[in-house]
Enzyme design. Structure first.
Site, PDB file in Angstrom:
ATOM      1  N   SER A 188      -4.230   6.693  13.790  1.00 19.22           N
ATOM      2  CA  SER A 188      -4.646   7.831  12.953  1.00 19.22           C
ATOM      3  C   SER A 188      -5.169   8.739  13.791  1.00 19.22           C
ATOM      4  O   SER A 188      -5.719   8.697  15.148  1.00 19.22           O
ATOM      5  CB  SER A 188      -6.108   7.274  12.102  1.00 19.22           C
ATOM      6  N   LYS A 193      -9.980   2.222  14.501  1.00 18.36           N
ATOM      7  CA  LYS A 193      -8.657   2.594  15.095  1.00 18.36           C
ATOM      8  C   LYS A 193      -8.580   2.589  16.641  1.00 18.36           C
ATOM      9  O   LYS A 193      -7.696   2.108  17.359  1.00 18.36           O
ATOM     10  CB  LYS A 193      -8.255   3.902  14.552  1.00 18.36           C
ATOM     11  N   GLY A 229       0.716  -1.264   0.168  1.00 15.13           N
ATOM     12  CA  GLY A 229      -0.081  -0.147   0.034  1.00 15.13           C
ATOM     13  C   GLY A 229       0.889   1.367   0.085  1.00 15.13           C
ATOM     14  O   GLY A 229       2.211   1.222   0.019  1.00 15.13           O
ATOM     15  N   LEU A 234      -3.886  -7.425  -1.578  1.00 13.88           N
ATOM     16  CA  LEU A 234      -3.969  -6.822  -3.064  1.00 13.88           C
ATOM     17  C   LEU A 234      -5.343  -6.172  -3.184  1.00 13.88           C
ATOM     18  O   LEU A 234      -5.733  -5.803  -4.180  1.00 13.88           O
ATOM     19  CB  LEU A 234      -3.423  -7.642  -4.073  1.00 13.88           C
ATOM     20  N   SER A 235      -6.198  -6.064  -2.252  1.00 15.86           N
ATOM     21  CA  SER A 235      -7.528  -5.498  -2.181  1.00 15.86           C
ATOM     22  C   SER A 235      -7.317  -3.911  -2.684  1.00 15.86           C
ATOM     23  O   SER A 235      -8.275  -3.533  -3.195  1.00 15.86           O
ATOM     24  CB  SER A 235      -8.253  -5.687  -1.041  1.00 15.86           C
ATOM     25  N   TYR A 269     -14.487   3.611  10.575  1.00 14.54           N
ATOM     26  CA  TYR A 269     -13.280   3.320  10.321  1.00 14.54           C
ATOM     27  C   TYR A 269     -12.391   3.823  11.684  1.00 14.54           C
ATOM     28  O   TYR A 269     -11.710   3.440  12.148  1.00 14.54           O
ATOM     29  CB  TYR A 269     -12.829   4.250   9.002  1.00 14.54           C
TER      30      TYR A 269
END
Length: 337
Positions: free
Chosen positions: A125, A154, A10, A33-34, A150
């Protein structure tokens, strides 16, 4: 020393693999590999002259994770990037985010807790702070209720790691990123968003190249000097180097606690309009944009207090916004040529 990098093909992962290899580490990449491509390996080799070991593997498959650690029982450290990361998508498909971001973390930690000693770097994050009350944001700022699944993954991830380190031989560093941008100066690797970019800078560079008609600026009525939202944009190479320094801190047993947390940013906030002006300056192009309504869930401003990262971790961001934007533009031109 052998280091596992999950999500190593990534954006941030690939830049970190480069910095690890430049420091002499032996790297194994796991990626499903998404949201990345095996082509990235060519860029890593072009920069470092070394091909890392790559295993296409989905960390949501517990047996695959167990088999990996049976085959690679001599891993000295893990840097865990592999996760889904689009705020909007997480709102629409929360279970995908909980499965991908939480299950994978749990399966990794279950393998590491069986080792006599393990070193774990977690890709976190600044979203955990929400709209912080005071700027710049220190590591002691309260973690706010997450505004998206999301962001919640985290927060939960950090809590899981904190709980696990209390009762195991795992030592961990939580790295809370602000806004990574740019690409390696060689333009051999960079940010490769699939479909419409979710992040500001690739949208700017694609618009500058003519792939997009114009950039939408979400809101110009924020209580900021020019009315647009403010973020702390950090060059991805600076960010990658911080991971190597954090890893070496654990390997050399310099950590002061079982879990340490560091903000990774420049310490300077830039508005959306300032980022646009920076792009226009380094590219010599006029960028078409329009002001539209604010976007749901966007905060007004977020920029880091970097004192702890500078003084305790011993890392400091080096690149300017203009340098980061110039590298992003160089990469955009390279991949479109």
């Amino acid at each position: 020393m052998k280091i596992l990098v999950t999500g190593g093909l990534g954006f941030i992962g690939s830049h970190t693999v480069v910095e690890l290899q430049n420091q002499g580490f032996e790297v194994i990449i796991i990626d499903n590999l998404s949201n990345s491509s095996e082509e990235v390996l060519k860029g890593i080799v072009a920069i470092t002259g070394k091909l890392p070991v790559f295993e296409k593997l989905d960390l949501r498959e517990k047996k695959s994770v167990q088999d990996f650690f049976k085959r690679h029982n001599d891993v000295d450290g893990v840097i865990h990037f592999a996760a889904s990361k689009a705020v909007g998508e997480s709102v629409e498909n929360p279970l995908l985010y909980y499965e991908n971001n939480i299950n994978a973390l749990v399966y990794l930690l279950q393998e590491l807790e069986q080792k006599p000693e393990a070193n774990f770097i977690f890709s976190s994050s600044c979203t955990v702070y929400g709209q912080a009350k005071t700027m710049p944001i220190t590591e002691n700022a309260p973690v706010q209720t997450a505004m998206s699944p999301y962001g919640n993954t985290k927060q939960i991830g950090e809590e899981i790691i904190s709980d696990v380190t209390k009762v195991t031989n795992i030592n961990a560093v939580l790295l809370r990123y602000f806004n990574p941008i740019g690409s390696h100066p060689s333009a051999e690797i960079g940010e490769l968003p699939l479909g419409v970019p979710q992040n500001l800078v690739p949208f700017i560079t694609q618009t500058g190249f003519g792939l997009r008609k114009e950039l939408s600026v979400y809101g110009d009525d924020y209580p900021t000097p020019d009315g647009t939202a403010i973020r702390d944009y950090i060059h991805v190479v600076d960010l990658a180097k911080a991971h190597v320094i954090a890893l070496q801190r654990l390997l050399n047993k310099k950590n002061l606690e079982k879990v340490e947390t560091f903000n990774l940013g420049t310490g300077t906030g830039s508005s959306v309009l300032e980022v646009i002006r920076s792009f226009e300056k380094v590219s010599g192009k006029k960028l078409p944009y329009k002001i539209v309504a604010r976007r749901e869930g966007d905060i007004t401003e977020a920029y880091a207090n970097t004192d702890k990262a500078n003084n305790v971790l011993g890392w400091k961001a080096q690149s300017t916004l203009d340098e980061a934007m110039a590298s992003a533009w160089k990469w955009e031109q390279k991949i479109r040529s």
